[in-house]
Motif scaffolding. Sequence first.
Motif, PDB file in Angstrom:
ATOM      1  N   ASN A  32       9.937  -9.087  -1.905  1.00 42.80           N
ATOM      2  CA  ASN A  32       8.483  -9.108  -1.749  1.00 42.80           C
ATOM      3  C   ASN A  32       8.094  -9.521  -0.333  1.00 42.80           C
ATOM      4  OD1 ASN A  32       7.919  -8.227  -4.333  1.00 42.80           O
ATOM      5  ND2 ASN A  32       7.796 -10.299  -5.167  1.00 42.80           N
ATOM      6  N   GLU A  33       8.786 -10.492   0.217  1.00 42.68           N
ATOM      7  CA  GLU A  33       8.513 -10.932   1.593  1.00 42.68           C
ATOM      8  C   GLU A  33       8.819  -9.807   2.581  1.00 42.68           C
ATOM      9  OE1 GLU A  33      10.137 -14.272   4.709  1.00 42.68           O
ATOM     10  OE2 GLU A  33      10.143 -14.760   2.564  1.00 42.68           O
ATOM     11  N   ASN A  90       7.233  -5.577   6.362  1.00 41.89           N
ATOM     12  CA  ASN A  90       7.680  -4.292   6.886  1.00 41.89           C
ATOM     13  C   ASN A  90       7.152  -3.074   6.152  1.00 41.89           C
ATOM     14  OD1 ASN A  90       9.687  -5.438   8.825  1.00 41.89           O
ATOM     15  ND2 ASN A  90      10.503  -6.266   6.917  1.00 41.89           N
ATOM     16  N   GLY A  91       6.512  -3.278   5.032  1.00 45.57           N
ATOM     17  CA  GLY A  91       6.073  -2.153   4.218  1.00 45.57           C
ATOM     18  C   GLY A  91       7.165  -1.753   3.239  1.00 45.57           C
ATOM     19  N   SER A  92       6.813  -0.815   2.384  1.00 43.63           N
ATOM     20  CA  SER A  92       7.741  -0.360   1.358  1.00 43.63           C
ATOM     21  C   SER A  92       8.808   0.542   1.948  1.00 43.63           C
ATOM     22  CB  SER A  92       6.964   0.411   0.288  1.00 43.63           C
ATOM     23  OG  SER A  92       7.834   0.981  -0.654  1.00 43.63           O
ATOM     24  N   PHE A  93       9.958   0.627   1.270  1.00 46.18           N
ATOM     25  CA  PHE A  93      11.038   1.493   1.726  1.00 46.18           C
ATOM     26  C   PHE A  93      10.604   2.958   1.751  1.00 46.18           C
ATOM     27  CE2 PHE A  93      13.573  -2.045  -0.194  1.00 46.18           C
ATOM     28  CZ  PHE A  93      14.127  -2.479   0.992  1.00 46.18           C
ATOM     29  N   HIS A 126       7.821   8.382   3.473  1.00 47.26           N
ATOM     30  CA  HIS A 126       7.742   9.618   2.709  1.00 47.26           C
ATOM     31  C   HIS A 126       6.310  10.011   2.393  1.00 47.26           C
ATOM     32  CE1 HIS A 126      11.978  10.340   2.035  1.00 47.26           C
ATOM     33  NE2 HIS A 126      12.144   9.070   1.649  1.00 47.26           N
ATOM     34  N   ARG A 127       5.398   9.102   2.546  1.00 47.95           N
ATOM     35  CA  ARG A 127       4.008   9.376   2.177  1.00 47.95           C
ATOM     36  C   ARG A 127       3.356  10.286   3.194  1.00 47.95           C
ATOM     37  NH1 ARG A 127       1.972   3.394   0.309  1.00 47.95           N
ATOM     38  NH2 ARG A 127       3.445   3.196  -1.399  1.00 47.95           N
ATOM     39  N   SER A 128       2.595  11.256   2.684  1.00 45.58           N
ATOM     40  CA  SER A 128       1.893  12.183   3.574  1.00 45.58           C
ATOM     41  C   SER A 128       0.397  11.900   3.605  1.00 45.58           C
ATOM     42  CB  SER A 128       2.144  13.622   3.121  1.00 45.58           C
ATOM     43  OG  SER A 128       1.657  13.806   1.803  1.00 45.58           O
TER      44      SER A 128
END
Length: 59
Positions: free
Chosen positions: A43-44, A49-52, A56-58
Amino acid sequence: MPGKREVEVKLSVRPTDVLLEKHHENKAAGWYEENREAIDALNEFVEENGSFSDFHRSF
């Protein structure tokens, strides 16, 4: 009475179903406790850093 545990029992449910439900609740709570440090670290990391999968998000 100190140390006494109370369990809410629904009379319309079979006793084995109640025991299975309580077992699953206890197992889930135990799993969380065993993995709390790793969950907190992940969670930290995500907060910093944001999600892994963010790349991939557009949108």
